[in-house]
Design an enzyme around this catalytic site. Structure first.
Site, short mmCIF file in Angstrom:
data_model
loop_
_atom_site.label_atom_id
_atom_site.label_comp_id
_atom_site.label_asym_id
_atom_site.label_seq_id
_atom_site.Cartn_x
_atom_site.Cartn_y
_atom_site.Cartn_z
N LYS A 28 0.73 -1.30 -0.36
CA LYS A 28 0.18 -0.07 0.02
C LYS A 28 0.98 1.26 0.13
O LYS A 28 0.81 2.24 -0.88
CB LYS A 28 -0.87 0.00 1.16
CG LYS A 28 -1.65 1.30 1.62
CD LYS A 28 -2.46 1.13 2.77
CE LYS A 28 -1.66 1.59 3.93
NZ LYS A 28 -1.58 2.94 4.30
N ASN A 29 1.86 1.16 0.93
CA ASN A 29 2.70 2.48 1.07
C ASN A 29 3.53 2.98 -0.13
O ASN A 29 3.89 3.96 -0.21
CB ASN A 29 3.21 2.72 2.41
CG ASN A 29 2.41 2.59 3.51
OD1 ASN A 29 1.35 3.06 3.55
ND2 ASN A 29 2.90 2.30 4.82
N CYS A 123 -4.03 7.71 9.93
CA CYS A 123 -4.30 7.11 11.24
C CYS A 123 -3.83 8.14 12.39
O CYS A 123 -2.97 8.94 12.23
CB CYS A 123 -3.50 5.87 11.51
SG CYS A 123 -4.52 4.44 10.54
N ARG A 128 1.71 14.01 13.87
CA ARG A 128 2.63 13.65 12.50
C ARG A 128 3.17 14.89 11.89
O ARG A 128 2.35 15.50 10.90
CB ARG A 128 1.71 12.69 11.56
CG ARG A 128 1.51 11.42 12.44
CD ARG A 128 0.73 10.57 11.86
NE ARG A 128 0.96 9.66 10.72
CZ ARG A 128 0.82 8.85 10.10
NH1 ARG A 128 -0.57 8.41 10.21
NH2 ARG A 128 1.74 8.01 9.12
N ASP A 311 4.75 -0.25 12.07
CA ASP A 311 3.38 -0.76 11.77
C ASP A 311 3.14 -2.19 12.12
O ASP A 311 2.09 -2.85 11.93
CB ASP A 311 3.28 -0.85 10.19
CG ASP A 311 3.15 0.92 9.61
OD1 ASP A 311 3.01 1.74 10.67
OD2 ASP A 311 2.80 1.01 8.43
N ARG A 403 -8.65 0.34 4.85
CA ARG A 403 -7.74 1.20 4.29
C ARG A 403 -6.48 0.57 3.62
O ARG A 403 -6.03 1.01 2.81
CB ARG A 403 -7.36 2.37 5.15
CG ARG A 403 -8.51 3.14 6.08
CD ARG A 403 -8.03 4.30 6.75
NE ARG A 403 -6.85 4.81 6.17
CZ ARG A 403 -5.79 5.43 6.82
NH1 ARG A 403 -6.03 5.75 8.14
NH2 ARG A 403 -4.77 5.96 6.25
C1 UD1 Z 1 4.87 6.14 6.58
C2 UD1 Z 1 3.69 5.01 6.65
C3 UD1 Z 1 3.36 4.49 7.94
C4 UD1 Z 1 4.46 4.01 8.69
C5 UD1 Z 1 5.58 5.20 8.96
C6 UD1 Z 1 6.80 4.66 9.46
C7 UD1 Z 1 2.69 5.87 4.58
C8 UD1 Z 1 1.57 6.36 3.88
N1 UD1 Z 1 2.81 5.71 6.01
O1 UD1 Z 1 4.27 7.43 7.26
O2 UD1 Z 1 2.55 3.57 7.81
O3 UD1 Z 1 4.06 3.98 10.03
O4 UD1 Z 1 5.89 5.53 7.40
O5 UD1 Z 1 7.20 3.57 8.72
O6 UD1 Z 1 3.53 5.52 3.80
N2 UD1 Z 1 8.29 13.22 11.34
C9 UD1 Z 1 8.89 14.58 11.70
N3 UD1 Z 1 8.73 15.53 10.54
C10 UD1 Z 1 8.40 15.17 9.28
C11 UD1 Z 1 7.86 13.92 8.81
C12 UD1 Z 1 7.98 12.97 9.81
O7 UD1 Z 1 9.21 14.68 12.47
O8 UD1 Z 1 8.38 16.38 8.49
C13 UD1 Z 1 8.59 12.07 12.32
C14 UD1 Z 1 7.30 11.51 12.59
O9 UD1 Z 1 6.40 12.11 13.61
C15 UD1 Z 1 7.74 10.15 13.06
C16 UD1 Z 1 8.91 9.80 12.27
O10 UD1 Z 1 9.27 11.08 11.80
O11 UD1 Z 1 8.15 10.39 14.23
C17 UD1 Z 1 8.84 8.85 10.81
O12 UD1 Z 1 7.68 9.43 10.21
P1 UD1 Z 1 7.44 9.10 8.68
O13 UD1 Z 1 8.42 7.89 8.40
O14 UD1 Z 1 7.67 10.23 7.80
O15 UD1 Z 1 6.20 8.36 8.58
P2 UD1 Z 1 4.89 8.80 7.52
O16 UD1 Z 1 5.46 8.79 6.21
O17 UD1 Z 1 3.89 9.68 8.19
#
Ligand code: UD1
Length: 438
Positions: A28-29, A123, A128, A311, A403
């Site tokens: 999915k991701n 979610c 985030r 996850d 989802r």
């Molecule tokens: C993606 C996945 C999600 C998975 C996560 C971690 C998708 C749609 N979702 O979420 O299922 O749980 O990766 O493997 O692909 N962070 C910051 N600043 C930013 C972005 C992130 O501080 O600008 C922090 C977040 O709060 C978190 C960490 O970085 O603590 C990892 O987040 P990230 O890897 O970006 O997760 P997502 O891309 O939102």
């Protein structure tokens, strides 16, 4: 809110060990980012192995809303043509619900130097932030603003930058790749995320003519190219769907051959399952998990890839809640990922959460109850708990599970699980064999 007629509940009669084979779908991701990235060329792109789940469908509907032509060749294959994008301003109610909407920002900014997308939802698993995405876009020469819930990015020209990510983030790493493939010069991302889907998106962009090196390591180098072209690409198998079925074998004391996977992507999960007493056999594109007897306790800390995935944390929580002793799980990525604990407690688990650590004192069994899916992965994990429980469990809000899992109930039924999906729980209980609902 789901319409009243939506089949938004599962009723599960626990006790059957899951046995047999299950075929895993596309990730999915990875698919979400690849679908968004496919608008970056005016030529037609064919994408195979797209999972038919709510999030990918929402993404495609949002793209169709701005003039992207998407032809569904079969359930898992699409043709995308982004040559007739009418505007770069996406605002549909649905797109706010998915996290990956932000990939449209990177893709449209990269192609048109302008994009407007509602701030992402997804979610509710903790705060985030998107500061690293913003930092990346700005470093490439874009102006970024947020007005009335819409994030706007605009640039006269995008030029290469050397970007140090302050945290390891999948989303920002992919978004900077998307916005820099058509920029002038060589962009370097340091402290990049190494998840399999980051590599998959880079491979996809490269097959469209991009020049990305180092995806899968800490440092990704992107040399800007003038244009991207058509390609045919197949999305990698879903590591998390596979891991969920591996835990299904562990939790129900079953024996499942999980097919169409890349075993290398599952190593951190296989290692933990072995530690807690399961038997793992690896094949070229399959993994077999066999469980018998009581599971053993262990300690888990979620980390960026190749560490143990966040996850897969709730699935582990459910397994360890049945283990013979005390385990701990430390969640280091998202602070609000223990929402399944309250529901699992209603089924008889003994778990205490202190800060970002859950202390889990294993019990001998769960009992069925009426519970609700708090989010996608937590919801799927509660289904696994219900499959192992004594008696019947009703789970509400299963649209959250849909989802990210295609035909979840059907796949479980094919493995011998007693699960039905219904819009009307009372009616179903009245007419069926389901006896106990706590
Ligand atoms: C993606 C996945 C999600 C998975 C996560 C971690 C998708 C749609 N979702 O979420 O299922 O749980 O990766 O493997 O692909 N962070 C910051 N600043 C930013 C972005 C992130 O501080 O600008 C922090 C977040 O709060 C978190 C960490 O970085 O603590 C990892 O987040 P990230 O890897 O970006 O997760 P997502 O891309 O939102």
């Amino acid at each position: 809110m789901a319409a009243k007629t939506d089949k938004d509940h599962y009723i599960i009669n626990g006790g059957n060990p899951l046995r047999g084979e299950v075929v895993i779908g596309g990730a999915k991701n990875a698919a979400l980012a690849i679908i968004a990235a496919s608008v970056m060329t005016d030529e037609t792109v064919t994408i195979e192995n797209i999972p038919d789940v709510r999030d990918t469908n929402v993404m495609m509907e949002a793209m169709e809303g701005i003039g992207v032509k998407i032809k569904r060749l079969d359930r898992h294959t699409i043709e995308v043509n982004g040559s007739q994008v009418e505007n770069v301003n996406i605002d549909t109610e649905n797109i706010r619900k998915i996290r990956a909407s932000y990939y449209l920002l990177g893709a449209l900014l990269g192609k048109y130097r302008h994009a407007e997308v509602p701030l992402p939802g997804g979610c509710d698993i903790g705060s985030r932030p998107i500061d690293q995405h913003v930092k990346g876009f700005k470093a490439l020469g874009s102006k970024v603003s947020i007005e009335r819930g819409i994030m706007k990015a605009t640039a006269d020209r995008l030029s290469a930058a050397h970007i140090y990510m302050d945290v390891v983030t999948v989303g920002a790493t992919i978004n900077v790749m998307l916005s820099s493939v058509l920029a002038e010069g060589k962009t370097i991302i340091e402290n990049a995320a190494k998840e399999p889907h980051v590599v998959d998106v880079a491979n996809f962009l490269n097959s469209m003519g991009a020049n990305i090196k180092g995806a899968g390591t800490d440092v990704i180098r992107i040399r800007g190219v003038e244009r991207l072209h058509s390609c045919t690409y197949s999305v990698i198998p879903d590591q998390i769907e596979a891991g969920t079925f591996m835990y299904a074998a562990a939790i129900t004391g079953g024996d499942i051959l999980v097919r169409n996977v890349i075993p290398k992507h599952l190593e951190s999960i296989s290692a933990k399952l072995e530690e807690i007493g399961c038997n793992i056999e690896e094949f070229d594109d399959a993994v077999r998990v066999t469980a018998s007897g009581r599971l053993q306790p262990t300690h888990i800390k979620t980390l960026p890839y190749p560490g143990y995935p966040t996850d897969m944390q709730p699935q582990a929580g459910v397994a360890l809640a049945l283990a013979d002793g005390v385990s701990t799980i430390t969640e280091s990525i998202f602070e609000n990922r223990f929402k399944y604990v309250d529901e699992l407690t209603r089924m008889g688990a003994n778990i205490r959460v202190e800060g970002n650590t859950a202390i889990i004192d294993g019990v001998e069994g769960f009992t069925g109850a009426h519970i609700s899916a708090p989010d996608l992965r937590a919801g799927a994990s509660l289904v696994l708990a219900a499959l192992a429980a004594d008696g019947a469990t009703v789970i509400d809000n299963v649209r959250l599970i849909e989802r990210g899992y295609e035909d979840f109930d059907e796949k479980i039924r094919a493995l011998g699980g007693d699960i039905i999906k219904t819009a009307d729980v009372k009616q179903e209980i009245k007419k069926s064999k389901f006896k106990v609902v706590g």
